[in-house]
Design an enzyme around this catalytic site. Structure first.
Site, PDB file in Angstrom:
ATOM      1  N   GLU A 292       7.009  -8.722  81.330  1.00 23.21           N
ATOM      2  CA  GLU A 292       5.589  -8.990  81.083  1.00 23.21           C
ATOM      3  C   GLU A 292       5.459  -9.810  79.800  1.00 23.21           C
ATOM      4  O   GLU A 292       6.186  -9.589  78.833  1.00 23.21           O
ATOM      5  CB  GLU A 292       4.854  -7.654  80.930  1.00 23.21           C
ATOM      6  CG  GLU A 292       3.372  -7.764  80.663  1.00 23.21           C
ATOM      7  CD  GLU A 292       2.730  -6.410  80.379  1.00 23.21           C
ATOM      8  OE1 GLU A 292       1.553  -6.231  80.710  1.00 23.21           O
ATOM      9  OE2 GLU A 292       3.428  -5.527  79.821  1.00 23.21           O
ATOM     10  N   LYS A 352      -2.056  -8.028  87.629  1.00 21.88           N
ATOM     11  CA  LYS A 352      -2.088  -6.612  87.263  1.00 21.88           C
ATOM     12  C   LYS A 352      -3.443  -5.995  87.597  1.00 21.88           C
ATOM     13  O   LYS A 352      -4.488  -6.543  87.241  1.00 21.88           O
ATOM     14  CB  LYS A 352      -1.790  -6.473  85.766  1.00 21.88           C
ATOM     15  CG  LYS A 352      -1.611  -5.049  85.269  1.00 21.88           C
ATOM     16  CD  LYS A 352      -1.211  -5.071  83.794  1.00 21.88           C
ATOM     17  CE  LYS A 352      -0.936  -3.696  83.244  1.00 21.88           C
ATOM     18  NZ  LYS A 352      -0.551  -3.749  81.807  1.00 21.88           N
ATOM     19  N   CYS A 402       4.057  -2.705  83.750  1.00 25.84           N
ATOM     20  CA  CYS A 402       3.909  -1.910  82.531  1.00 25.84           C
ATOM     21  C   CYS A 402       3.084  -0.642  82.737  1.00 25.84           C
ATOM     22  O   CYS A 402       3.537   0.304  83.371  1.00 25.84           O
ATOM     23  CB  CYS A 402       3.319  -2.786  81.429  1.00 25.84           C
ATOM     24  SG  CYS A 402       3.490  -2.106  79.759  1.00 25.84           S
TER      25      CYS A 402
END
Length: 529
Positions: A292, A352, A402
């Site tokens: 990321e 995301k 994440c």
């Protein structure tokens, strides 16, 4: 004759159990229970990674159960608040590494208040037969609440994430993280009831101890029985995967100010890997995973970034999943993973979906600005709306970026249709704290829950290969540049946990709430008219 002096009756206070009125020396056991509750929360924290003291978790629940047993709801709330603070204040210390206590302590307190609600409910059901079962179910209900509230939820402290080394881990393949939480809590509460009967009531007959002993032991037996359900075979082939950890110029909130340096680090580390492959020092990868924020420079808007990424992809001669920040037509940023083909350029992308509040988004920005101007460091990212599986050589790679790996439903959707799970992550903001190890624990639980190998690629560490049984085969250190290469198992098997979905958590939650309603009704009927 003088009448003997009569000592005045000492002032009295109501007992928190609702029993007879007692003297002020009741404060001594109350303070003792506060200390025990807080210490139990500390034990629960010590059970979490990077330590491998997973067995402290059921002991922590045994101590909590002993304290709240037979208490009123308000006492259960107070003692469990102490338990929650003892657990969450040290667990979430990483949130204040660079911004101080303004984020850390309010977040810890808010989460502890939600733990206290569970404790109040547990105190109420402790008067029912088989109370350890109902108490464990209510703990699961509390975790379900914390996973959705507030601000979209914060399940970081879920009990399953303390257990990547523990005997309870195989239960993830059966019914996911809720079943692990149920098992750990039930072991502890069962032990608490066995101890209460043995020590306080002096009931030593096997008949008196059988039920609580079963409550303590059966979850462990179930975990051992679930071991055969944890698959590790490469039933969909294998693939050689490379993780590139390019590192960041420095830790802290301002690492993004060095966006070009971060991109260059990942390009150069990939090119170094390509040189190692050409020299025979490393195996040619079929696919590469960058972390990321590896390219916070939008390559669609910056030709120089495009050229650098294109050169890296051609040198390594493999598709690369690249953590990028893209700016949409609305001029708003999106946290995205690009699939970059060495010949065709970017061919797919994932945005995301579960954004981190107070980081990628800022809820109630104007309100929190009254307390600190640091809120304006939080971004205003736009979330994605659907999972994406990348076709990379013979691998079908699901993506959970994440923070998303903490959320059961997000990962479950990301895994569907995949045979490998990738978790690009960026932990540079949190320095050398325990955050990255706590997140790696989540990756390990997800591997067992979904029967997938997990590839964790971090900007600054810890990057790792996680096998489908939750074990770690390779990992990097913190704040180092590295490249890991490994042939990983590709698995398309659907676990029982995948097939059941969220239904076990819903069932446990409803059962716990039904027990709570029953206990409230019984207490009301028992009150004198």
């Amino acid at each position: 004759m003088v009448a003997p002096a009569v000592s005045p009756t000492p002032p009295q206070l109501p007992d928190d159990t609702g029993g007879p009125r007692v003297h002020r020396h009741v404060l001594v056991p109350v303070l003792a229970r506060v200390l025990v509750s807080t210490a139990a929360g500390g034990l629960l924290y010590l059970s979490a990674p990077p330590r491998t003291l997973w067995w402290l978790a059921p002991i922590a629940f045994a101590a909590l159960g002993s304290v709240v047993y037979g208490r009123r709801a308000r006492a259960g709330f107070g003692y469990s608040l102490c338990f929650g603070l003892g657990y969450l204040v040290p667990l979430l210390a990483w949130t204040g590494v660079f911004v101080g206590p303004v984020a850390w302590l309010p977040l810890s307190a808010a989460e502890a208040l939600l733990v206290a609600l569970s404790g109040a409910a547990i105190a109420v059901v402790s008067t029912l037969p088989a109370w350890p079962v109902w108490a464990a179910l209510l703990w699961v209900a509390g975790e379900a609440l914390r996973s959705v509230f507030p601000f979209g939820g914060f399940p970081w402290g879920n009990i399953a994430f303390t257990q990547p080394e523990g005997i309870y881990l195989p239960l993830a393949a059966v019914a996911g993280t809720p079943l692990i939480a149920l098992a750990v809590a039930l072991t502890g509460f069962g032990a608490a009831e066995a101890g209460r009967r043995l020590v306080l009531e002096r009931r030593r007959s096997p008949r008196a101890l059988l039920a609580p002993a079963l409550a303590a032991v059966l979850p462990i037996a179930a975990a051992f029985a679930a071991v055969p359900l944890v698959g590790t075979d490469a039933n969909d082939g294998t693939a050689v995967v490379a993780i590139v950890q390019g590192n960041v110029p420095r830790a802290g909130l301002d690492f993004n100010a060095q966006r070009r340096a971060v991109l260059d680090n990942h390009v150069e580390r990939t090119q170094q890997l390509a040189a190692d492959v050409a020299a025979g020092r490393a195996e040619q990868p079929d696919l590469v995973i960058w972390p990321e924020n590896a390219s916070d420079i939008d390559p669609y808007r910056n030709p120089d970034a495009w050229a650098r990424i294109e050169a890296a992809a051609r040198d390594i001669d493999a598709p690369i999943a690249i953590g990028s920040v893209l700016v949409g037509d609305d001029d708003q940023p999106r946290n995205t993973v690009l699939l970059w083909d060495p010949d065709r350029g970017p061919i797919d992308q994932y945005t995301k979906r579960q954004l981190q509040p107070f980081g990628e988004t800022m809820p109630w920005r104007s309100f929190f600005r009254l307390f600190t101007s640091a809120v304006d460091r939080a971004n205003n990212f736009v979330p994605g709306d659907e999972p994406v599986v990348f076709e990379m050589a013979n691998a079908r790679v699901g993506i959970a970026t994440c923070y998303e790996v903490a959320f059961d439903g997000v990962v479950r959707e990301s895994v569907a249709g995949s045979n490998l799970l990738a978790v690009p992550t960026n932990n540079a903001t949190f320095g050398h704290s325990e955050m990255t190890y706590q997140q790696l624990a989540m990756d390990r639980v997800r591997a067992v829950e979904h029967g997938r190998g997990v590839v964790v690629s971090a900007t600054s560490g810890v990057s790792a290969f996680v096998r489908p049984d939750g074990s770690v085969s390779q990992q990097t250190g913190l704040f180092t540049d590295a490249a890991l290469v490994e042939r990983v198992a590709l698995r398309s098997t659907t676990t029982l946990s995948d097939r059941l979905g969220s239904s076990p958590e819903w069932g446990m939650t409803l059962a716990g709430l039904a027990a709570l309603a029953t206990a409230i009704l019984v207490r009301r009927r028992a009150r004198p008219s």
